[in-house]
Every structure is written in C-alpha cells, then in structure tokens.
Enzyme design. Structure first.
Site, PDB file in Angstrom:
ATOM      1  N   LYS A  19       0.818  -1.222   0.000  1.00 29.39           N
ATOM      2  CA  LYS A  19       0.000   0.000   0.000  1.00 29.39           C
ATOM      3  C   LYS A  19       0.853   1.275   0.000  1.00 29.39           C
ATOM      4  CE  LYS A  19      -2.572  -0.056   3.493  1.00 29.39           C
ATOM      5  NZ  LYS A  19      -3.258   0.661   4.565  1.00 29.39           N
ATOM      6  N   ARG A  91     -11.575   2.096   8.626  1.00 23.74           N
ATOM      7  CA  ARG A  91     -11.320   0.680   8.916  1.00 23.74           C
ATOM      8  C   ARG A  91     -12.573  -0.046   9.420  1.00 23.74           C
ATOM      9  NH1 ARG A  91      -5.187   0.536  11.378  1.00 23.74           N
ATOM     10  NH2 ARG A  91      -4.154   0.659   9.352  1.00 23.74           N
ATOM     11  N   ARG A 125      10.735  -7.402   6.754  1.00 25.62           N
ATOM     12  CA  ARG A 125      10.411  -5.986   6.924  1.00 25.62           C
ATOM     13  C   ARG A 125      11.190  -5.361   8.081  1.00 25.62           C
ATOM     14  NH1 ARG A 125       4.297  -3.588   7.334  1.00 25.62           N
ATOM     15  NH2 ARG A 125       4.378  -4.204   9.496  1.00 25.62           N
ATOM     16  N   ARG A 158      10.190  -5.363  13.949  1.00 27.65           N
ATOM     17  CA  ARG A 158       9.167  -5.351  14.986  1.00 27.65           C
ATOM     18  C   ARG A 158       8.838  -6.762  15.457  1.00 27.65           C
ATOM     19  NH1 ARG A 158       4.576  -1.411  12.624  1.00 27.65           N
ATOM     20  NH2 ARG A 158       3.452  -3.337  12.992  1.00 27.65           N
ATOM     21  N   ARG A 169      -2.658 -11.087  12.639  1.00 30.90           N
ATOM     22  CA  ARG A 169      -2.959  -9.729  12.182  1.00 30.90           C
ATOM     23  C   ARG A 169      -3.721  -9.753  10.860  1.00 30.90           C
ATOM     24  NH1 ARG A 169       2.488  -7.140  11.506  1.00 30.90           N
ATOM     25  NH2 ARG A 169       1.360  -5.301  10.845  1.00 30.90           N
TER      26      ARG A 169
END
Length: 221
Positions: A19, A91, A125, A158, A169
C-alpha cells in the site's frame, strides 16, 4: 497529470500488501495528496492535542481507538483539502459512514495480495520507528542496510513481524475490513487489484486512475 476537479480516493489493503509503495506512486503520478491515518495519529500524539492524548490513552491501555475519535481526527485533517488519497481510514463501517457524511469518495482502491505472499514480505520488513517508514530487504531495501534513508538512524524488526503474529494480524484485518469493502462494493466505487508483486499490480492501478481521471475531466469540460 494535473487535476482540474476534486478527486478523492481511498486505498485499502492488508499490512504488507504494498500500500505504501502504490500510494507513493499515485501521489507522484497524479498529484493526489497522500493522507495517512498513522501519520495523523502520530502527529496528534506528539503535539499532545486533546484527541492525541485520548488516542495515546487508548493505545497505552491496549485498546482500539474508538471510531468517533478516529473519525474526528481524520476528518479535521481533511477539512480544506480538495483532492486526496486516504490511507488507513476508514477501517470500520462506522468510520466509512462518517467519511461519507463529510465528503464523497470517488474510488476505493483495494490491493488483494495472497496472505502467503504477505507473510514472506513482512518477515523481511524493517521499520524506522520514529517516523513509521518501512523497508523490505527483498523489494524496497534502505540505501544503507540497517539504516533509515532520511535520518540515518538504525532500523528495527518489529516483534509483531513473526509468522504467527502476522497470521493473526491478517485474519484480524480480514474480519474487520471485509464489511468496509462490501460497503464500498455496494456503492459501486470499489476497484480490486489482485497479484503477488507490487510492480505488476501498479500498471493496472495506473491505467485505471488515468481512465477515471480522464472521465472526471470530460465531466468538467
């Protein structure tokens, strides 16, 4: 491509769907202002605004920020802006309703990327925590490995980028946002782009927006 009419778009997609990359390309190609809900939250928390303090309190207690607080935060930032690309909001259907009451959305771009592809991406990531900038060692690496392009500060991986957490998630995202996608689908403004590579999805998004904006221009003429 210069805009001569107000054009408002929302971009949706699970974490790791590309995104951020697609948003940056839309901004560069079409001149839409990119509005990130994450940036707005961080700015309000750092500035200790009334809504920022309320948001921080929710986050510190491990609670979701209430829909009405999120809506007030985002909509106050949109006031006075004409054309934009909104990322990270809405959301929930309640947030989508609040956005609809404030302004009309011309198109909703939905990035549909297989969960297995996303899992592979997210474990590669690395994040610059103060700004929220995200890098991927496979397809969007930092200029200097391990360090942020802008500040030169160290990047971190993370804790929630482990495969188990990523799976949770993604399932949570699907459960939360499917009603929002259906909301926009029923309004006829949802456009879904499917694929496993951002560089292959992007040309389809670009062609779609060129067509959409050409139609907008014809309507003005």
């Amino acid at each position: 491509m210069a805009l001569n009419k107000i054009f408002r778009a929302v971009i949706m997609g699970p974490p790791g769907s590309g995104k951020g990359t697609v948003s940056a390309r839309i901004t560069k190609t079409f001149g839409l202002k990119h509005i990130s809900s994450g940036d707005i939250l961080r700015a309000n928390i750092n500035a200790k605004t009334e809504l920022g303090l309320l948001t921080k309190s929710c986050i510190d207690q491990g609670q979701l920020v209430p829909d009405d607080v999120m809506s007030r935060l985002i909509l106050s930032d949109l006031r006075g802006l004409d054309s934009w690309l909104l990322d990270g909001f809405p959301r929930t259907v309640s947030q989508a309703d609040a956005l609809d009451e404030a302004c009309s959305v011309d198109t909703v771009i939905n990035l549909n990327v297989p969960f297995q592809t996303i899992k592979q991406r997210l474990t590669s990531r690395w994040t610059h925590l103060p700004s929220g900038r995200v890098y991927n060692t496979d397809f969007n690496p930092p200029k200097v490995p391990g360090f942020d392009d802008v500040t030169g500060e160290p990047l971190v991986q993370r804790d929630d980028d482990t495969p188990e957490t990523v799976t949770r998630r993604l399932k949570a995202y699907e459960t939360q946002t499917e009603p929002v996608l259906e909301y926009y689908r029923s309004k006829g403004v949802l456009q879904t782009f499917s694929g496993t590579e951002t560089n292959k999805i992007w040309p389809h998004v670009e062609v779609f927006l060129h067509r959409k904006l050409s139609f907008v221009k014809e309507q003005v003429a």
